[in-house]
Scaffold this active site. Structure first.
Site, mmCIF file in Angstrom:
data_model
loop_
_atom_site.group_PDB
_atom_site.id
_atom_site.type_symbol
_atom_site.label_atom_id
_atom_site.label_comp_id
_atom_site.label_asym_id
_atom_site.label_seq_id
_atom_site.Cartn_x
_atom_site.Cartn_y
_atom_site.Cartn_z
ATOM 1 N N HIS A 1 -7.808 1.412 1.765
ATOM 2 C CA HIS A 1 -7.703 0.963 3.170
ATOM 3 C C HIS A 1 -8.465 1.919 4.092
ATOM 4 C CE1 HIS A 1 -5.039 -1.423 6.196
ATOM 5 N NE2 HIS A 1 -6.233 -1.171 6.709
ATOM 6 N N GLU B 1 0.850 -1.194 0.000
ATOM 7 C CA GLU B 1 0.000 0.000 0.000
ATOM 8 C C GLU B 1 0.887 1.246 0.000
ATOM 9 O OE1 GLU B 1 -2.703 -0.300 3.319
ATOM 10 O OE2 GLU B 1 -3.590 -2.156 2.572
HETATM 11 N N1 LIG Z 1 -9.924 -2.524 6.362
HETATM 12 C C1 LIG Z 1 -9.782 -1.929 7.523
HETATM 13 O O1 LIG Z 1 -9.699 -0.713 7.607
HETATM 14 C C2 LIG Z 1 -9.763 -2.753 8.759
HETATM 15 C C3 LIG Z 1 -10.271 -2.206 9.946
HETATM 16 C C4 LIG Z 1 -10.242 -2.986 11.092
HETATM 17 C C5 LIG Z 1 -9.701 -4.248 11.059
HETATM 18 N N2 LIG Z 1 -9.188 -4.737 9.897
HETATM 19 C C6 LIG Z 1 -8.622 -6.099 9.852
HETATM 20 O O2 LIG Z 1 -9.649 -7.006 10.192
HETATM 21 C C7 LIG Z 1 -9.101 -8.013 11.013
HETATM 22 C C8 LIG Z 1 -10.200 -8.649 11.838
HETATM 23 O O3 LIG Z 1 -10.676 -7.719 12.802
HETATM 24 P P1 LIG Z 1 -11.592 -8.194 14.036
HETATM 25 O O4 LIG Z 1 -11.723 -7.033 14.927
HETATM 26 O O5 LIG Z 1 -12.808 -8.874 13.558
HETATM 27 O O6 LIG Z 1 -10.613 -9.257 14.703
HETATM 28 P P2 LIG Z 1 -11.003 -10.428 15.701
HETATM 29 O O7 LIG Z 1 -9.739 -10.867 16.313
HETATM 30 O O8 LIG Z 1 -12.134 -10.027 16.558
HETATM 31 O O9 LIG Z 1 -11.524 -11.587 14.722
HETATM 32 C C9 LIG Z 1 -10.701 -12.330 13.876
HETATM 33 C C10 LIG Z 1 -11.285 -13.714 13.777
HETATM 34 O O10 LIG Z 1 -10.524 -14.455 12.835
HETATM 35 C C11 LIG Z 1 -10.352 -15.755 13.334
HETATM 36 N N3 LIG Z 1 -9.209 -16.380 12.691
HETATM 37 C C12 LIG Z 1 -7.885 -16.198 12.953
HETATM 38 N N4 LIG Z 1 -7.140 -16.973 12.138
HETATM 39 C C13 LIG Z 1 -8.001 -17.650 11.347
HETATM 40 C C14 LIG Z 1 -7.828 -18.602 10.315
HETATM 41 N N5 LIG Z 1 -6.612 -19.013 9.931
HETATM 42 N N6 LIG Z 1 -8.932 -19.101 9.740
HETATM 43 C C15 LIG Z 1 -10.182 -18.702 10.131
HETATM 44 N N7 LIG Z 1 -10.407 -17.817 11.102
HETATM 45 C C16 LIG Z 1 -9.329 -17.272 11.701
HETATM 46 C C17 LIG Z 1 -10.192 -15.560 14.829
HETATM 47 O O11 LIG Z 1 -10.425 -16.749 15.552
HETATM 48 C C18 LIG Z 1 -11.216 -14.473 15.104
HETATM 49 O O12 LIG Z 1 -12.473 -14.998 15.412
HETATM 50 C C19 LIG Z 1 -8.036 -7.275 11.845
HETATM 51 O O13 LIG Z 1 -7.051 -8.149 12.310
HETATM 52 C C20 LIG Z 1 -7.488 -6.288 10.848
HETATM 53 O O14 LIG Z 1 -6.376 -6.837 10.190
HETATM 54 C C21 LIG Z 1 -9.205 -4.012 8.756
HETATM 55 O O1 LIG Z 2 -6.049 2.969 10.214
HETATM 56 C C1 LIG Z 2 -5.332 2.128 9.701
HETATM 57 O O2 LIG Z 2 -4.285 2.393 9.101
HETATM 58 C C2 LIG Z 2 -5.693 0.647 9.797
HETATM 59 C C3 LIG Z 2 -7.157 0.358 9.900
HETATM 60 C C4 LIG Z 2 -7.457 -1.113 10.051
HETATM 61 O O3 LIG Z 2 -6.822 -1.880 9.105
HETATM 62 C C5 LIG Z 2 -7.188 -1.653 11.428
HETATM 63 O O4 LIG Z 2 -6.400 -2.581 11.574
HETATM 64 O O5 LIG Z 2 -7.825 -1.142 12.351
#
Ligand SMILES: NC(=O)c1ccc[n+]([C@@H]2O[C@H](COP(=O)([O-])OP(=O)(O)OC[C@H]3O[C@@H](n4cnc5c(N)ncnc54)[C@H](O)[C@@H]3O)[C@@H](O)[C@H]2O)c1
Ligand SMILES: O=C(O)CC[C@@H](O)C(=O)O
Length: 410
Positions: A291, A268
């Protein structure tokens, strides 16, 4: 509470345009040495800036590798102003005695709402119709357009975000199935799929919500995409490394997948002025977003307040509650005592050496809190001592073999 190391000397380095609510929180707590950058810093500059910092705040772009953390000789804590912490070498930080904090829930709802919006847009073929309209075209047709009602949504990673997406999707009348490595309580009528493969074969829309781990790297590649139903849709708002992006591009080109929405990428841009490069560029049936799954003003504001509060609490009081890489200790304040912190390698004998030191000095311990994990022990000791004695105690604590850090907090 007056800390031994004056707050106005604590240098806070905030990168990647973290919310101004974080700046205000630090200022309200008496921290005035704030260095703020809108972008992630190039590695050489990061090493130079972090060498001076006591606290560093980042989002997802800044890579705090072992090499970078080794430069951070004064660092006491790291704040990830986001959910993901994969950008930090958490083991290295722990071994250096540096707790890492994040905001595990504050942007959950924002991601879930975006995923639902994308689900509807993709099912209706809006991205390609929108693109054509912008080029002066007109495709008024129902072909390839579907309601969300009664479609199967497959959620991979049924955690905080995955479950919220499931609840919102059910309110649209979607049928929700999920796959997780842990056994999870189903919300609403959601059902666990038998396996990832089972989910991929049954879902009309697959949405990914797993963290970046060794097991999730390239979790969705050529084989998995081929298992998805012809004409199905993929949404990735988790991490860019979870999907083989070239394989996704090939699947979309061959029209096996009908569309995709992608918010996260293997590489990114570091900031808003840098170019974005991806094999998905120019595909009208793909929604590309920079993102921003968690980037709403509400979420960023809350994240700023939440993570700054955790960093201030650790710096002022020694509490590591909700640290992602560190033994968790939550402490009441004992204003009439002196508080000493000792972080050490978790090897036998350290605690008895600490306690010997106090009994030899005839210093009364008012309270002691110890937590360990497999690598690190964290002890907080409240003692009846004056300023001079506590300084001497800190020096003696620092000389105990296995010590990673020792500080007089107040
Ligand atoms: N796009 C964005 O801006 C954004 C924002 C927030 C979070 N995220 C990403 O989203 C991810 C998930 O967030 P969350 O708050 O739901 O996390 P979380 O930890 O609550 O949930 C993740 C889930 O994935 C499961 N998991 C882990 N490894 C796995 C596998 N190999 N196969 C299947 N399931 C698996 C875990 O058991 C858990 O239930 C974060 O880690 C982050 O990387 C992205
Ligand atoms: O704000 C960011 O750069 C990351 C957001 C999201 O991927 C997260 O992990 O919460």
């Amino acid at each position: 509470m007056k800390t031994s190391f004056p707050k106005q000397d604590i240098k806070v380095l905030l990168l990647e345009g973290v919310s101004r609510s974080a700046v205000e929180s630090f200022q309200r707590a008496g921290y005035s040495q704030l260095e703020y950058h809108e972008k992630a810093l190039p590695e050489a500059e990061l090493k130079a800036r972090i060498a001076e910092a006591h606290i560093v705040g980042i989002r997802s772009r800044t890579q705090l590798t072992d090499e970078v953390l080794q430069q951070a000789k004064r660092l006491i804590a790291v704040g990830c102003f986001c959910i993901g912490t994969n950008q930090v070498d958490l083991g290295s930080a722990r071994r250096l005695g540096v707790p890492v904090f994040n905001a595990p829930y504050s942007n959950t709802r924002s991601v879930a709402e975006l995923v639902i919006a994308e689900t509807i847009m993709l099912l209706r073929g809006v991205p390609q119709k929108n693109a054509l309209c912008h080029r002066g075209g007109w495709t008024k047709s129902a072909a390839g357009s579907f309601e969300a009602r009664d479609k199967v949504l497959g959620i991979v990673g049924y955690g905080h975000i995955g479950t919220q997406v499931g609840v919102l999707a059910e309110s649209l009348g979607m049928r929700v199935i999920f796959h997780d490595i842990e056994s999870k309580l189903s919300l609403g009528n959601a059902r666990a799929a038998n396996s990832l493969e089972d989910l991929l074969e049954r879902a009309d829309v697959v949405t990914l919500h797993v963290p970046e781990t060794p097991a999730t790297q390239m979790m969705i590649g050529t084989r998995e995409l081929a298992r998805m139903r012809k004409g199905s849709l993929l949404i990735n708002a988790s991490r860019g490394t979870v999907v083989d992006i070239d394989a996704l591009a090939a699947s979309l080109r061959s029209e096996h997948l009908a569309g995709a929405a992608v918010d996260v990428f293997p590489v990114e841009p570091k900031g808003n002025d840098d170019a974005f490069v991806s094999p998905l560029l120019g595909m009208d049936n793909v929604i590309l977003t920079p993102h921003i799954g968690g980037s709403t003003l509400e979420a960023q504001d809350n994240i700023g307040i939440e993570v700054a509060a955790k960093l201030v609490r650790y710096s002022d009081n020694g509490s590591t509650l909700s640290a992602v890489n560190f033994p968790e200790v939550s402490l009441p304040e004992h204003p009439r005592s002196r508080r000493l912190l000792h972080i050490h390698r978790n090897v036998p004998g350290v605690l008895s050496r600490i306690n010997e030191l106090f009994s030899a000095g005839n210093i009364n311990i008012d309270a002691q809190f110890l937590q360990t994990d497999s690598e690190v022990g964290y002890v907080v000791i409240d003692v009846a001592a004056d300023e001079k004695q506590s300084g001497e105690l800190r020096d003696r604590l620092a000389a105990i073999p296995g010590t990673l850090r020792s500080r007089v907090l107040y």
